[in-house]
Scaffold this active site. Structure first.
Site, PDB file in Angstrom:
ATOM      1  N   PHE A  25       0.836  -1.205   0.000  1.00  0.00           N
ATOM      2  CA  PHE A  25       0.000   0.000   0.000  1.00  0.00           C
ATOM      3  C   PHE A  25       0.870   1.255   0.000  1.00  0.00           C
ATOM      4  O   PHE A  25       1.859   1.334   0.743  1.00  0.00           O
ATOM      5  CB  PHE A  25      -0.853   0.068   1.274  1.00  0.00           C
ATOM      6  CG  PHE A  25      -1.815  -1.057   1.483  1.00  0.00           C
ATOM      7  CD1 PHE A  25      -3.129  -0.959   1.066  1.00  0.00           C
ATOM      8  CD2 PHE A  25      -1.412  -2.218   2.143  1.00  0.00           C
ATOM      9  CE1 PHE A  25      -4.037  -1.990   1.292  1.00  0.00           C
ATOM     10  CE2 PHE A  25      -2.302  -3.251   2.380  1.00  0.00           C
ATOM     11  CZ  PHE A  25      -3.613  -3.139   1.945  1.00  0.00           C
ATOM     12  N   ASP A  26       0.476   2.244  -0.775  1.00  0.00           N
ATOM     13  CA  ASP A  26       0.959   3.607  -0.574  1.00  0.00           C
ATOM     14  C   ASP A  26       0.278   4.133   0.699  1.00  0.00           C
ATOM     15  O   ASP A  26      -0.703   3.551   1.178  1.00  0.00           O
ATOM     16  CB  ASP A  26       0.596   4.449  -1.789  1.00  0.00           C
ATOM     17  CG  ASP A  26       1.009   5.900  -1.652  1.00  0.00           C
ATOM     18  OD1 ASP A  26       2.035   6.181  -0.995  1.00  0.00           O
ATOM     19  OD2 ASP A  26       0.296   6.772  -2.189  1.00  0.00           O
ATOM     20  N   GLY A  27       0.774   5.237   1.225  1.00  0.00           N
ATOM     21  CA  GLY A  27       0.201   5.784   2.451  1.00  0.00           C
ATOM     22  C   GLY A  27      -0.850   6.847   2.203  1.00  0.00           C
ATOM     23  O   GLY A  27      -2.052   6.592   2.274  1.00  0.00           O
TER      24      GLY A  27
END
Length: 263
Positions: free
Chosen positions: A114-116
């Site tokens: 996941f990106d944040g």
């Protein structure tokens, strides 16, 4: 979509450990095809040995209205308009992009990256980057280090993965857990990473690995991780991942979409 062998391996392990518990991955095939093509779809699924029991064939209508009824935790589609519709309905959703080269993926461990910002978290911080620049962003993050970020569209999906992971941990299977999660963010650990980790802790969530790239490209790191899927809100990260062989999914959420559309 996901490597179905990895999903089925997770389900098989859960069934061994919790034979009376039905909390496992459940795949629903949603299509706007007419019901008449159902037999053809069933034959294809059986041919490839896939375990997909539930279908939703809408005869030309959008399937988005059925997502809530199916208790959907994550909706994936190649149709960006349907994904946008699902995001606006409050359902975790992303547009799938296949990789440009073949990469070997694990069949025994589901790996999700996941990106944040604007994926797990809100786009609050990205708004500051886009509108006021990096210096103000760093200042803002340090001032608000102990204030949790608001949740983003895929926070609930990470939470669902965490619940399944904890089932393995409860059986002393942490080291052999068939699910592994990764945070892959362009943030710098020293200047803006603490707020991210403290936010996850405040939610009672964790990721197995957190990689802070300080603006470096994500593609080479993803090659090393080899996730079955990588979620990001910015198309240039999606394209960089694709080129190096990662299946990537675009989350159409937050201020980055405004800048992408005007580009």
């Amino acid at each position: 979509i996901f490597n179905l062998q990895a999903l089925e391996h997770v389900n098989a392990r859960l069934l061994e450990l919790y034979p009376d518990d039905e909390e496992r991955f459940d795949i629903v095939l949603m299509t706007n095809n007419h019901a008449q093509v159902g037999v053809r779809l069933i034959n294809s699924i059986n041919h490839y040995g896939l375990t997909i029991e539930r279908f939703c064939m809408t005869g030309g209508k959008s399937p988005i209205g059925y997502l809530t009824a199916y208790l959907t935790n994550l909706y994936l589609s190649a149709d960006s308009e349907k994904v946008q519709e699902a995001i606006e309905a409050g359902i975790a959703s992303a547009t799938m992009f296949t990789a440009n080269k073949d990469v070997a993926y694990s069949d025994t461990q589901l790996r999700v990256a996941f990106d944040g910002d604007a994926v797990l978290f809100s786009d609050e911080s990205e708004q500051i980057v886009k509108e006021k620049g990096l210096d103000r962003f760093f200042e803002h993050e340090q001032l608000n280090e102990n204030k949790p970020l608001a949740q983003g569209p895929l926070k609930g999906f990470l939470e669902d993965l965490g619940k399944l992971q904890k089932k393995f941990y409860a059986k002393n299977e942490r080291l052999n857990c068939p699910i592994r999660t990764f945070l892959v963010t362009a943030r710098s650990a020293a200047s803006s990473g603490a707020r991210v980790l403290k936010t996850l802790r405040s939610w009672g969530l964790e990721v197995d690995e957190a990689l802070f790239l300080a603006g470096a490209p994500k593609g080479p790191i993803l090659v090393k991780i080899r996730p079955h899927i990588f979620f990001d809100d910015q198309m240039f990260h999606i394209e960089g991942a694709q080129k190096l062989g990662t299946i990537a999914a675009h989350v159409p959420y937050g201020i980055a979409q405004k800048y992408h559309k005007s580009a």
